[in-house]
Write an enzyme that holds these catalytic residues in place. Sequence first.
Site, PDB file in Angstrom:
ATOM      1  N   PHE A 137       0.855  -1.182   0.000  1.00 38.09           N
ATOM      2  CA  PHE A 137       0.000   0.000   0.000  1.00 38.09           C
ATOM      3  C   PHE A 137       0.897   1.240   0.000  1.00 38.09           C
ATOM      4  O   PHE A 137       1.878   1.292   0.739  1.00 38.09           O
ATOM      5  CB  PHE A 137      -0.876  -0.042   1.255  1.00 38.09           C
ATOM      6  CG  PHE A 137      -2.065   0.855   1.204  1.00 38.09           C
ATOM      7  CD1 PHE A 137      -3.186   0.504   0.474  1.00 38.09           C
ATOM      8  CD2 PHE A 137      -2.082   2.050   1.900  1.00 38.09           C
ATOM      9  CE1 PHE A 137      -4.303   1.323   0.432  1.00 38.09           C
ATOM     10  CE2 PHE A 137      -3.189   2.877   1.867  1.00 38.09           C
ATOM     11  CZ  PHE A 137      -4.303   2.511   1.128  1.00 38.09           C
ATOM     12  N   ASP A 184       1.599  -6.022   7.036  1.00 32.33           N
ATOM     13  CA  ASP A 184       0.433  -5.139   7.081  1.00 32.33           C
ATOM     14  C   ASP A 184      -0.798  -6.001   6.774  1.00 32.33           C
ATOM     15  O   ASP A 184      -0.932  -6.541   5.675  1.00 32.33           O
ATOM     16  CB  ASP A 184       0.574  -4.004   6.061  1.00 32.33           C
ATOM     17  CG  ASP A 184      -0.539  -2.965   6.213  1.00 32.33           C
ATOM     18  OD1 ASP A 184      -1.662  -3.346   6.638  1.00 32.33           O
ATOM     19  OD2 ASP A 184      -0.299  -1.778   5.903  1.00 32.33           O
ATOM     20  N   TYR A 186     -11.100  -0.585  10.496  1.00 29.04           N
ATOM     21  CA  TYR A 186     -12.318  -0.031   9.866  1.00 29.04           C
ATOM     22  C   TYR A 186     -12.699  -0.736   8.570  1.00 29.04           C
ATOM     23  O   TYR A 186     -13.662  -0.357   7.923  1.00 29.04           O
ATOM     24  CB  TYR A 186     -12.177   1.477   9.635  1.00 29.04           C
ATOM     25  CG  TYR A 186     -10.963   1.922   8.856  1.00 29.04           C
ATOM     26  CD1 TYR A 186     -10.902   1.791   7.467  1.00 29.04           C
ATOM     27  CD2 TYR A 186      -9.865   2.480   9.505  1.00 29.04           C
ATOM     28  CE1 TYR A 186      -9.790   2.196   6.764  1.00 29.04           C
ATOM     29  CE2 TYR A 186      -8.739   2.888   8.810  1.00 29.04           C
ATOM     30  CZ  TYR A 186      -8.710   2.740   7.438  1.00 29.04           C
ATOM     31  OH  TYR A 186      -7.602   3.139   6.737  1.00 29.04           O
ATOM     32  N   LYS A 187     -11.906  -1.740   8.146  1.00 28.03           N
ATOM     33  CA  LYS A 187     -12.229  -2.461   6.908  1.00 28.03           C
ATOM     34  C   LYS A 187     -13.104  -3.662   7.264  1.00 28.03           C
ATOM     35  O   LYS A 187     -14.219  -3.479   7.723  1.00 28.03           O
ATOM     36  CB  LYS A 187     -10.935  -2.799   6.176  1.00 28.03           C
ATOM     37  CG  LYS A 187     -10.251  -1.508   5.698  1.00 28.03           C
ATOM     38  CD  LYS A 187      -8.913  -1.682   5.032  1.00 28.03           C
ATOM     39  CE  LYS A 187      -8.402  -0.331   4.551  1.00 28.03           C
ATOM     40  NZ  LYS A 187      -7.016  -0.361   4.081  1.00 28.03           N
ATOM     41  N   ARG A 230     -12.850  -2.572  -7.871  1.00 29.58           N
ATOM     42  CA  ARG A 230     -12.673  -3.576  -6.804  1.00 29.58           C
ATOM     43  C   ARG A 230     -14.037  -3.935  -6.215  1.00 29.58           C
ATOM     44  O   ARG A 230     -14.819  -3.060  -5.843  1.00 29.58           O
ATOM     45  CB  ARG A 230     -11.794  -3.030  -5.674  1.00 29.58           C
ATOM     46  CG  ARG A 230     -10.340  -2.880  -6.025  1.00 29.58           C
ATOM     47  CD  ARG A 230      -9.509  -2.641  -4.789  1.00 29.58           C
ATOM     48  NE  ARG A 230     -10.079  -1.617  -3.901  1.00 29.58           N
ATOM     49  CZ  ARG A 230      -9.545  -1.252  -2.743  1.00 29.58           C
ATOM     50  NH1 ARG A 230      -8.441  -1.837  -2.299  1.00 29.58           N
ATOM     51  NH2 ARG A 230     -10.098  -0.317  -2.015  1.00 29.58           N
TER      52      ARG A 230
HETATM   53  C1  LIG Z   1      -6.218   0.711   4.149  1.00 29.99           C
HETATM   54  C2  LIG Z   1      -4.766   0.434   4.306  1.00 29.99           C
HETATM   55  C3  LIG Z   1      -3.958   1.304   5.035  1.00 29.99           C
HETATM   56  C4  LIG Z   1      -4.518   2.596   5.585  1.00 29.99           C
HETATM   57  O1  LIG Z   1      -3.702   3.201   6.511  1.00 29.99           O
HETATM   58  P1  LIG Z   1      -4.290   4.387   7.421  1.00 29.99           P
HETATM   59  O2  LIG Z   1      -3.119   4.869   8.151  1.00 29.99           O
HETATM   60  O3  LIG Z   1      -5.358   3.779   8.282  1.00 29.99           O
HETATM   61  O4  LIG Z   1      -4.889   5.400   6.521  1.00 29.99           O
HETATM   62  C5  LIG Z   1      -2.627   0.955   5.211  1.00 29.99           C
HETATM   63  N1  LIG Z   1      -2.129  -0.188   4.679  1.00 29.99           N
HETATM   64  C6  LIG Z   1      -2.898  -1.030   3.954  1.00 29.99           C
HETATM   65  C7  LIG Z   1      -2.317  -2.289   3.401  1.00 29.99           C
HETATM   66  C8  LIG Z   1      -4.229  -0.735   3.744  1.00 29.99           C
HETATM   67  O5  LIG Z   1      -4.989  -1.565   3.026  1.00 29.99           O
END
Ligand SMILES: *Cc1c(COP(=O)(O)O)cnc(C)c1O
Length: 430
Positions: free
Chosen positions: A136, A215, A240-241, A390
Amino acid sequence: MERRPTKREPAESDLDRARRLDAADPLAPFRSRFVLPDPSLIYLDGNSLGRLPTASAARLQQEIQQEWAEQLIRGWNRGWYEAPERIGERIAPLIGAAPGQVVVSDSTSVNLYKLVHAALALRPDRHRIVSSTFNFPTDLYVVQGCIAAAGHRHRLDLVASEDEIHLPTEEVIAAIDEETALVTLSHVAFKSGFLHDGARISAAAREAGALILWDLSHSVGAVPVDLDGWGADMAVGCTYKYLNGGPGAPAFLYVAHAIQAACRSPIQGWFGQQAPFDFDLAYHPAPGVRRFLVGTPPVLSLAAIEPALDLHHEAGMEPIRRKSVALSEFLLDLFDRRLVPLGFSLGSPRNADHRGSHLSLRHSDAYRICRALIEEVGVLPDFRAPDHIRLGLAPLYLGFEQLHEAVVRLEQVVREDLHLRYPSARLSVT
Ligand SMILES: *Cc1c(COP(=O)(O)O)cnc(C)c1O
């Protein structure tokens, strides 16, 4: 002998099959545990923001009316102070972590920053960080920032995918050597949904003497994770996902027992101090993973996470994964027969063993199709550049009939050219 005329069974329609799968789905009743103001809306973005559990809405009301309004500051001694650890312990079984290794704190990005710093300090003589082009972007930005903060002594090497769908384990492992301080990867890639082999990559990092930081943002709550079993060192992830913790809910972090005492947080805040309310002028880190807390936690947001986690514990990760795979296999079958002829191609692995819980469909007009799905026909997916739609499959509230209906509406958008009404210029949040 009399021959009985062979009666041909009429082929089962896709809709009938969807209904049959729903009727046999042990997780189907969980849908009624969510707030669904518009039952006709088909929500396929649970991998970006989960739905609101009914129990979380009630808990937030209570938190505001009773705990904030009435208890006021006394709330700290009635559960607020321990919430980051208490909720961390509720997440731990979902990611294969024994007690004492998970806390909830800050955002995923900030947690990553803390852990990357701590990891590099544990390997002062090594100068490589291995990640991938599937990671990400925030993760890569954070790593780049850590490299700058450490005086540009490290090199970030990204393993690249050839087909933009898969990243073979062998290629990742081949990139890890004696110079590698840290390997950091997204367990499930946010675009293609590719699922890494957590056990093999963690073992390879350990053998090379490197640390591994996963992650789990796109896997926690949808894909079984076994951090202790893999022998992982560190992990971060969103709540939150798939965990349905609410917009901006704080993230979690995991640090394995074996390295906790040697790890230091680069942000030495009072909540990570061994006794914050002694107001000592010198910092002494709390024992254990609590040392990675920083400042006052977001109590209201934390309150929403707890009842959401109850749903995952009740359902169980194995049934959740089973349904996630069944949903994606069903969707793939419809995709092959009904969407490929409309110009779609698959941006995700075909093999469910290598796939998380979302499917990426590629189309040259993906952005406008996405807009039309959202604004014309009540389907909410998301768009990722350049051409990915997606479809997130959240097993606790998505059924097979809805997924079938999403494909029907997608066909309608393309057949009737509904997407041509929209400009190609993108909105700021896609
Ligand atoms: C959604 C997501 C994030 C988001 O990070 P935030 O700090 O909460 O904005 C980070 N890493 C991955 C792999 C994600 O899918």
